[in-house]
Design an enzyme around this catalytic site. Sequence first.
Site, PDB file in Angstrom:
ATOM      1  N   PHE A  10     -10.586   4.833   2.323  1.00 57.25           N
ATOM      2  CA  PHE A  10     -10.790   4.365   0.941  1.00 57.25           C
ATOM      3  C   PHE A  10     -11.271   2.910   0.894  1.00 57.25           C
ATOM      4  CE2 PHE A  10      -7.987   2.389  -2.542  1.00 57.25           C
ATOM      5  CZ  PHE A  10      -9.004   2.365  -3.476  1.00 57.25           C
ATOM      6  N   ASP A  31     -14.068   4.763  13.361  1.00 63.60           N
ATOM      7  CA  ASP A  31     -13.089   5.510  12.564  1.00 63.60           C
ATOM      8  C   ASP A  31     -12.819   6.850  13.250  1.00 63.60           C
ATOM      9  OD1 ASP A  31     -12.290   5.452   9.198  1.00 63.60           O
ATOM     10  OD2 ASP A  31     -11.989   7.280  10.361  1.00 63.60           O
ATOM     11  N   THR A 132      -0.385  -5.073   3.982  1.00 56.91           N
ATOM     12  CA  THR A 132       0.098  -4.629   2.677  1.00 56.91           C
ATOM     13  C   THR A 132       1.259  -5.479   2.182  1.00 56.91           C
ATOM     14  OG1 THR A 132       1.253  -2.777   1.615  1.00 56.91           O
ATOM     15  CG2 THR A 132       1.484  -2.928   3.976  1.00 56.91           C
ATOM     16  N   ASP A 133       1.452  -5.469   0.861  1.00 59.03           N
ATOM     17  CA  ASP A 133       2.622  -6.159   0.283  1.00 59.03           C
ATOM     18  C   ASP A 133       3.925  -5.416   0.599  1.00 59.03           C
ATOM     19  OD1 ASP A 133       2.281  -3.938  -1.389  1.00 59.03           O
ATOM     20  OD2 ASP A 133       2.175  -5.096  -3.257  1.00 59.03           O
ATOM     21  N   GLU A 134       3.814  -4.139   1.049  1.00 58.97           N
ATOM     22  CA  GLU A 134       5.037  -3.350   1.265  1.00 58.97           C
ATOM     23  C   GLU A 134       5.881  -3.891   2.409  1.00 58.97           C
ATOM     24  OE1 GLU A 134       4.786   0.851   1.069  1.00 58.97           O
ATOM     25  OE2 GLU A 134       3.303   0.829  -0.519  1.00 58.97           O
ATOM     26  N   TYR A 158       6.229   3.927   6.846  1.00 62.05           N
ATOM     27  CA  TYR A 158       4.889   3.322   6.737  1.00 62.05           C
ATOM     28  C   TYR A 158       4.974   1.803   6.752  1.00 62.05           C
ATOM     29  CZ  TYR A 158       0.901   1.223   4.339  1.00 62.05           C
ATOM     30  OH  TYR A 158      -0.139   0.387   3.992  1.00 62.05           O
ATOM     31  N   LYS A 162       3.593  -1.019   9.437  1.00 63.84           N
ATOM     32  CA  LYS A 162       2.647  -2.088   9.098  1.00 63.84           C
ATOM     33  C   LYS A 162       3.270  -3.453   9.414  1.00 63.84           C
ATOM     34  CE  LYS A 162      -0.925  -2.013   7.397  1.00 63.84           C
ATOM     35  NZ  LYS A 162      -2.307  -1.898   7.962  1.00 63.84           N
ATOM     36  N   ASN A 188      -4.221  -0.847  -4.285  1.00 64.82           N
ATOM     37  CA  ASN A 188      -5.623  -0.767  -4.681  1.00 64.82           C
ATOM     38  C   ASN A 188      -5.900   0.522  -5.463  1.00 64.82           C
ATOM     39  OD1 ASN A 188      -7.678  -2.312  -2.129  1.00 64.82           O
ATOM     40  ND2 ASN A 188      -5.618  -2.845  -2.701  1.00 64.82           N
ATOM     41  N   PRO A 291      12.288   9.487  -1.442  1.00 61.77           N
ATOM     42  CA  PRO A 291      13.453   8.891  -0.763  1.00 61.77           C
ATOM     43  C   PRO A 291      13.194   7.415  -0.422  1.00 61.77           C
ATOM     44  CG  PRO A 291      12.804  10.952   0.294  1.00 61.77           C
ATOM     45  CD  PRO A 291      11.728  10.617  -0.697  1.00 61.77           C
ATOM     46  N   HIS A 293      12.644   4.965  -2.355  1.00 62.90           N
ATOM     47  CA  HIS A 293      11.520   4.466  -3.163  1.00 62.90           C
ATOM     48  C   HIS A 293      11.680   2.988  -3.531  1.00 62.90           C
ATOM     49  CE1 HIS A 293       8.586   5.937  -6.528  1.00 62.90           C
ATOM     50  NE2 HIS A 293       8.119   4.902  -5.859  1.00 62.90           N
TER      51      HIS A 293
HETATM   52  P1  NAD Z   1      -6.988   5.331   4.173  1.00 62.57           P
HETATM   53  O1  NAD Z   1      -5.852   6.179   4.615  1.00 62.57           O
HETATM   54  O2  NAD Z   1      -7.780   5.745   2.984  1.00 62.57           O
HETATM   55  O3  NAD Z   1      -8.032   5.149   5.370  1.00 62.57           O
HETATM   56  C1  NAD Z   1      -7.632   4.901   6.689  1.00 62.57           C
HETATM   57  C2  NAD Z   1      -8.839   5.127   7.600  1.00 62.57           C
HETATM   58  O4  NAD Z   1      -8.423   4.840   8.945  1.00 62.57           O
HETATM   59  C3  NAD Z   1      -9.352   6.563   7.597  1.00 62.57           C
HETATM   60  O5  NAD Z   1     -10.751   6.570   7.503  1.00 62.57           O
HETATM   61  C4  NAD Z   1      -8.892   7.125   8.936  1.00 62.57           C
HETATM   62  O6  NAD Z   1      -9.746   8.127   9.442  1.00 62.57           O
HETATM   63  C5  NAD Z   1      -8.898   5.873   9.797  1.00 62.57           C
HETATM   64  N1  NAD Z   1      -7.976   5.971  10.941  1.00 62.57           N
HETATM   65  C6  NAD Z   1      -6.685   6.394  10.926  1.00 62.57           C
HETATM   66  N2  NAD Z   1      -6.184   6.348  12.165  1.00 62.57           N
HETATM   67  C7  NAD Z   1      -7.150   5.868  12.972  1.00 62.57           C
HETATM   68  C8  NAD Z   1      -7.220   5.569  14.349  1.00 62.57           C
HETATM   69  N3  NAD Z   1      -6.188   5.775  15.167  1.00 62.57           N
HETATM   70  N4  NAD Z   1      -8.389   5.067  14.850  1.00 62.57           N
HETATM   71  C9  NAD Z   1      -9.447   4.861  14.053  1.00 62.57           C
HETATM   72  N5  NAD Z   1      -9.437   5.148  12.734  1.00 62.57           N
HETATM   73  C10 NAD Z   1      -8.309   5.627  12.201  1.00 62.57           C
HETATM   74  O7  NAD Z   1      -6.387   3.890   3.985  1.00 62.57           O
HETATM   75  P2  NAD Z   1      -6.770   2.740   2.929  1.00 62.57           P
HETATM   76  O8  NAD Z   1      -6.034   2.980   1.676  1.00 62.57           O
HETATM   77  O9  NAD Z   1      -8.246   2.595   2.898  1.00 62.57           O
HETATM   78  O10 NAD Z   1      -6.111   1.477   3.650  1.00 62.57           O
HETATM   79  C11 NAD Z   1      -6.850   0.721   4.606  1.00 62.57           C
HETATM   80  C12 NAD Z   1      -5.959  -0.401   5.126  1.00 62.57           C
HETATM   81  O11 NAD Z   1      -5.539  -1.222   4.050  1.00 62.57           O
HETATM   82  C13 NAD Z   1      -4.671   0.108   5.792  1.00 62.57           C
HETATM   83  O12 NAD Z   1      -4.416  -0.714   6.901  1.00 62.57           O
HETATM   84  C14 NAD Z   1      -3.600  -0.075   4.724  1.00 62.57           C
HETATM   85  O13 NAD Z   1      -2.354  -0.306   5.301  1.00 62.57           O
HETATM   86  C15 NAD Z   1      -4.125  -1.318   4.019  1.00 62.57           C
HETATM   87  N6  NAD Z   1      -3.742  -1.444   2.596  1.00 62.57           N
HETATM   88  C16 NAD Z   1      -3.964  -0.409   1.725  1.00 62.57           C
HETATM   89  C17 NAD Z   1      -3.652  -0.581   0.370  1.00 62.57           C
HETATM   90  C18 NAD Z   1      -3.901   0.516  -0.637  1.00 62.57           C
HETATM   91  O14 NAD Z   1      -3.482   0.373  -1.798  1.00 62.57           O
HETATM   92  N7  NAD Z   1      -4.569   1.606  -0.285  1.00 62.57           N
HETATM   93  C19 NAD Z   1      -3.120  -1.795  -0.077  1.00 62.57           C
HETATM   94  C20 NAD Z   1      -2.906  -2.816   0.847  1.00 62.57           C
HETATM   95  C21 NAD Z   1      -3.253  -2.639   2.183  1.00 62.57           C
HETATM   96  O1  DAU Z   2       1.390  -1.685  -2.103  1.00 65.61           O
HETATM   97  C1  DAU Z   2       0.336  -1.378  -1.245  1.00 65.61           C
HETATM   98  C2  DAU Z   2       0.453   0.054  -0.803  1.00 65.61           C
HETATM   99  O2  DAU Z   2       0.075   0.865  -1.914  1.00 65.61           O
HETATM  100  C3  DAU Z   2      -0.413   0.393   0.412  1.00 65.61           C
HETATM  101  O3  DAU Z   2       0.054  -0.351   1.522  1.00 65.61           O
HETATM  102  C4  DAU Z   2      -0.342   1.886   0.734  1.00 65.61           C
HETATM  103  O4  DAU Z   2      -1.221   2.197   1.797  1.00 65.61           O
HETATM  104  C5  DAU Z   2      -0.768   2.654  -0.513  1.00 65.61           C
HETATM  105  O5  DAU Z   2      -0.664   4.043  -0.281  1.00 65.61           O
HETATM  106  C6  DAU Z   2       0.104   2.255  -1.706  1.00 65.61           C
HETATM  107  O6  DAU Z   2       1.476   2.692  -1.515  1.00 65.61           O
HETATM  108  P1  DAU Z   2       2.323   3.315  -2.727  1.00 65.61           P
HETATM  109  O7  DAU Z   2       3.414   4.127  -2.180  1.00 65.61           O
HETATM  110  O8  DAU Z   2       2.669   2.251  -3.721  1.00 65.61           O
HETATM  111  O9  DAU Z   2       1.153   4.207  -3.386  1.00 65.61           O
HETATM  112  P2  DAU Z   2       1.146   5.692  -3.986  1.00 65.61           P
HETATM  113  O10 DAU Z   2      -0.172   5.858  -4.676  1.00 65.61           O
HETATM  114  O11 DAU Z   2       1.549   6.700  -2.994  1.00 65.61           O
HETATM  115  O12 DAU Z   2       2.274   5.606  -5.094  1.00 65.61           O
HETATM  116  C7  DAU Z   2       2.206   4.638  -6.122  1.00 65.61           C
HETATM  117  C8  DAU Z   2       3.467   4.800  -6.961  1.00 65.61           C
HETATM  118  O13 DAU Z   2       3.398   6.041  -7.653  1.00 65.61           O
HETATM  119  C9  DAU Z   2       4.730   4.838  -6.138  1.00 65.61           C
HETATM  120  O14 DAU Z   2       5.769   4.175  -6.858  1.00 65.61           O
HETATM  121  C10 DAU Z   2       5.046   6.324  -6.010  1.00 65.61           C
HETATM  122  C11 DAU Z   2       4.509   6.899  -7.310  1.00 65.61           C
HETATM  123  N1  DAU Z   2       3.999   8.284  -7.233  1.00 65.61           N
HETATM  124  C12 DAU Z   2       3.105   8.597  -6.252  1.00 65.61           C
HETATM  125  C13 DAU Z   2       2.628   9.884  -6.128  1.00 65.61           C
HETATM  126  C14 DAU Z   2       1.648  10.237  -5.043  1.00 65.61           C
HETATM  127  C15 DAU Z   2       4.409   9.234  -8.154  1.00 65.61           C
HETATM  128  O15 DAU Z   2       5.210   8.924  -9.071  1.00 65.61           O
HETATM  129  N2  DAU Z   2       3.935  10.510  -8.040  1.00 65.61           N
HETATM  130  C16 DAU Z   2       3.069  10.889  -7.054  1.00 65.61           C
HETATM  131  O16 DAU Z   2       2.704  12.095  -6.985  1.00 65.61           O
END
Ligand code: NAD
Ligand code: DAU
Length: 356
Positions: A10, A31, A132-134, A158, A162, A188, A291, A293
């Site tokens: 993403f 990737d 991540t902020d997590e 997770y 991280k 994001n 769980p 959460h």
């Molecule tokens: P995503 O799950 O959409 O994408 C992850 C990508 O990494 C995929 O294309 C997958 O094929 C690739 N990948 C997984 N394992 C791999 C490996 N062993 N070798 C090579 N490629 C591999 O994740 P995202 O949401 O795009 O997040 C990207 C980064 O940003 C992550 O490190 C995540 O922790 C961080 N992040 C995400 C968010 C969010 O809200 N999505 C917020 C803060 C930080």
């Molecule tokens: O904060 C940054 C993180 O945000 C990233 O590091 C992670 O990669 C990214 O997946 C995201 O984590 P969250 O757990 O916050 O995102 P998610 O979209 O899974 O869930 C957002 C909130 O919504 C969370 O409080 C759980 C809730 N949720 C999620 C799903 C999938 C629901 O209530 N119902 C759902 O079906």
Amino acid sequence: MILVTGGAGFIGANFVLDWLALNDEPVINLDKLTYAGNLESLSSLQSDSRHVFVQGDIGDSALVSGLLATHQPRAVVHFAAESHVDRSIHGAEDFIQTNIVGTFRLLEAVRAHWAALPEADRAAFRFLHVSTDEVYGSLTPDAPAFTETHGFEPNSPYSASKAASDHLVRAWHHTHGLPVITTNCSNNYGPYHFPEKLIPLMIVNALAGKPLPVYGDGMQVRDWLYVKDHCSAIRRVLQGGQLGETYNVGGWNEQPNIEIVRIICSLLDELRPRADGASYTTQITHVKDRPGHDRRYAIDARKIEQELGWKPAETFQTGIRKTVQWYLDHSDWVERVQSGAYRQWVKAQYGTPATA
Ligand code: NAD
Ligand code: DAU
């Protein structure tokens, strides 16, 4: 050129697309193409010689060393990770392998390459770790937002994986002098977001006439940032961030999940009204909570703003409207990412089939 890991996911795909739209510096994109990686997100780059895609694992040291030696990138931007909290609860093995072991192997391959560079190239080299902020854990309702000095208290498999990777990156700087910078970003949202995550899941389920599964009371708070703003923050940090520092990135937009779902419903009511005239909010269903959460995340993004002059360009109102419209315009992308693996996940997590 730069080496991006996880550039078919993403945020990585948005980053690569924006990078090449803004300048001509080529990108090697490594990737593994897990269930979350999708080359279709990069289809507009199919015949673009500035984008070199390599399918492979960040934990494959020989592959990574070969890519570094062949392409001589000036920087590595490390997105690759297992990223979904719910999946890490079902099974953490892949999270440990990729996020911890994979990052370790990547750091080692990069260190060996960097150490052998001529002085000027070594000084200019950067390893940017996207985190991540997590890692900071959960906040009480009135607690101040996370700053970069907040202690690490990860609560899910997770976030623990991280946090471990952040520690490794930090140690490779302090011990080995590797020129690293880490970003810790909030949630994001935007184009190409895999529909297992809250916002795209709600849009896709709403349009399919399916329940909108809100965990628990829906009052968990997240700080939402439009993905292209995260990408601009990463570019800014890569360009001007201080070595060994971490930068929090956030949207100054804290909202409870239930409010996010209502906003999506109201946009869909306007842009794609239901045939029966009822609001999409009638599909909202409260389901069993996740769980462990985390109740609230909030990012204090003053450091990156004050030191590097970065601010988000989108408000939540503008960003979420663009996002909903993007999903309405890209039903073909959504259909194609709902593969067999995705359908199995939906059945395991929600007990319902993925498509209506
Ligand atoms: P995503 O799950 O959409 O994408 C992850 C990508 O990494 C995929 O294309 C997958 O094929 C690739 N990948 C997984 N394992 C791999 C490996 N062993 N070798 C090579 N490629 C591999 O994740 P995202 O949401 O795009 O997040 C990207 C980064 O940003 C992550 O490190 C995540 O922790 C961080 N992040 C995400 C968010 C969010 O809200 N999505 C917020 C803060 C930080
Ligand atoms: O904060 C940054 C993180 O945000 C990233 O590091 C992670 O990669 C990214 O997946 C995201 O984590 P969250 O757990 O916050 O995102 P998610 O979209 O899974 O869930 C957002 C909130 O919504 C969370 O409080 C759980 C809730 N949720 C999620 C799903 C999938 C629901 O209530 N119902 C759902 O079906």
